[in-house]
Design an enzyme around this catalytic site. Structure first.
Site, mmCIF file in Angstrom:
data_model
loop_
_atom_site.group_PDB
_atom_site.id
_atom_site.type_symbol
_atom_site.label_atom_id
_atom_site.label_comp_id
_atom_site.label_asym_id
_atom_site.label_seq_id
_atom_site.Cartn_x
_atom_site.Cartn_y
_atom_site.Cartn_z
ATOM 1 N N ASN A 67 0.865 -1.181 0.000
ATOM 2 C CA ASN A 67 0.000 0.000 0.000
ATOM 3 C C ASN A 67 0.903 1.234 0.000
ATOM 4 O O ASN A 67 1.500 1.561 1.020
ATOM 5 C CB ASN A 67 -0.902 -0.023 1.246
ATOM 6 N N TRP A 68 0.981 1.869 -1.152
ATOM 7 C CA TRP A 68 1.902 3.014 -1.290
ATOM 8 C C TRP A 68 1.317 4.322 -0.755
ATOM 9 O O TRP A 68 1.993 5.351 -0.787
ATOM 10 C CB TRP A 68 2.301 3.185 -2.770
ATOM 11 N N LYS A 69 0.051 4.286 -0.344
ATOM 12 C CA LYS A 69 -0.591 5.497 0.193
ATOM 13 C C LYS A 69 -0.374 6.683 -0.771
ATOM 14 O O LYS A 69 -0.381 6.470 -1.969
ATOM 15 C CB LYS A 69 -0.072 5.772 1.611
ATOM 16 N N HIS A 109 -9.813 1.437 5.025
ATOM 17 C CA HIS A 109 -8.526 1.732 5.680
ATOM 18 C C HIS A 109 -8.725 2.788 6.771
ATOM 19 O O HIS A 109 -9.492 3.743 6.576
ATOM 20 C CB HIS A 109 -7.505 2.226 4.643
ATOM 21 N N GLY A 132 2.823 -0.918 4.332
ATOM 22 C CA GLY A 132 2.880 0.489 3.923
ATOM 23 C C GLY A 132 4.311 0.908 3.620
ATOM 24 O O GLY A 132 4.898 0.509 2.614
ATOM 25 N N GLY A 133 4.895 1.666 4.531
ATOM 26 C CA GLY A 133 6.213 2.269 4.341
ATOM 27 C C GLY A 133 7.265 1.319 3.766
ATOM 28 O O GLY A 133 7.971 1.677 2.818
ATOM 29 N N GLU A 182 -7.009 5.187 7.661
ATOM 30 C CA GLU A 182 -6.685 6.564 7.260
ATOM 31 C C GLU A 182 -7.867 7.212 6.536
ATOM 32 O O GLU A 182 -7.978 8.438 6.493
ATOM 33 C CB GLU A 182 -5.408 6.572 6.398
ATOM 34 N N GLU A 201 -5.546 -4.349 10.786
ATOM 35 C CA GLU A 201 -4.531 -3.299 10.936
ATOM 36 C C GLU A 201 -4.836 -2.470 12.187
ATOM 37 O O GLU A 201 -5.645 -1.530 12.121
ATOM 38 C CB GLU A 201 -4.545 -2.358 9.721
ATOM 39 N N GLY A 220 2.493 2.773 11.014
ATOM 40 C CA GLY A 220 3.525 3.815 10.969
ATOM 41 C C GLY A 220 4.220 4.110 12.282
ATOM 42 O O GLY A 220 5.001 5.050 12.369
ATOM 43 N N SER A 236 3.260 -1.498 10.477
ATOM 44 C CA SER A 236 4.701 -1.498 10.777
ATOM 45 C C SER A 236 5.417 -2.800 10.432
ATOM 46 O O SER A 236 6.403 -3.150 11.079
ATOM 47 C CB SER A 236 4.936 -1.143 12.252
#
Ligand code: 13P
Length: 250
Positions: free
Chosen positions: A11-13, A99, A232-233, A101, A168, A174, A211
């Protein structure tokens, strides 16, 4: 026993631009290794990169998904939105919905339920995200929150073969923090049994997200109830994403 039939979803957001495409070269080559025949690798870049990703990855087994969609299937006056039909028509096969976010921006269970229905109608596979906040965790409300999010999100849906759940925890996204293995296993088993009761479906896939990185993946991949990871990151650096896959399946 190997872990080679797992899901690895990037997931590159709101990160990436056209030059990011070059980073896909190494994962395209990597995805062709025999060991990965049953492994599902999926990229969810921002909307602006969906088509270039589909084009670049079309000669591989790597699939592409969007990070959200509007709840209405038909065209309509919704400035800034795109719907499941548009996503499908780009050659995508997945969409992330629910999600945290986006829940934080006001998306509620009812809207998420409509979005899931519209995605299923367009034959997209849904990565349905659920998870508790730190406050809810501290109040021991994790299972209550997950049950509510899952039952409301899946209300009046009877076809589950295109739905994957991603657990999640909001406090983990994060933050570098992950749940204790025993707690995570317990929650994943709880979600699976909830879905078994709800749909009589035995093999619904549950992923973990929050994470995930090259350091903690060894520990996370020992939890046999988990069917894959939403990353993610750490997925934005192809080398790290590949490393996470390698460490899981070996
Ligand atoms: P991080 O891996 O950056 O914590 O993000 C997780 C996530 O939100 C994936 O959907």
């Amino acid at each position: 026993m190997t872990n080679n039939n797992m899901y690895f979803i990037a997931n590159w957001k709101m990160y990436g631009n056209l030059s990011s495409i070059t980073t896909l070269k190494s994962i395209k080559i990597f995805s062709k290794t025999r060991k990965l025949k049953k492994t599902k690798i999926i990229y969810c870049p921002p909307y602006t990169l969906l088509r270039p990703f589909v084009d670049t990855l079309k000669s591989s087994t790597i699939k592409v998904g969007a990070q959200n969609c509007h709840h209405q299937t038909d065209f309509g006056s919704f400035t800034g939105s795109i719907n499941a039909k548009m996503i499908k028509s780009l050659g995508c096969s997945y969409v992330i919905l629910g999600h945290s976010e986006n829940r934080r921006e006001g998306e509620n269970d009812k809207i998420i339920n409509l979005k899931i229905k519209s995605a299923i109608k367009e034959n997209l596979k849904v990565i349905f995200c659920v998870g508790e906040t730190l406050k809810e965790k501290r109040k021991n409300k994790t299972k209550i929150v997950l049950k509510k999010q899952i039952l409301n999100g899946l209300k009046n849906i009877s076809k589950f073969n295109n739905i994957i759940i991603a657990y999640e925890p909001v406090w983990s996204i994060g933050s570098g923090k992950i749940p204790a293995s025993k707690d995570l296993d317990n929650i994943v088993i709880f979600v699976k049994s909830l879905l078994r009761k709800r749909s009589r479906l035995k093999n619904i896939k549950i992923l973990y997200g929050g994470s995930v990185n090259t350091k903690n993946i060894k520990e996370l991949s020992k939890i046999r109830s988990i069917n894959g990871f939403l990353i993610g990151g750490a997925s934005q650096k192809t080398k790290n994403f590949i490393d996470i896959i390698k460490k899981t399946i070996n």
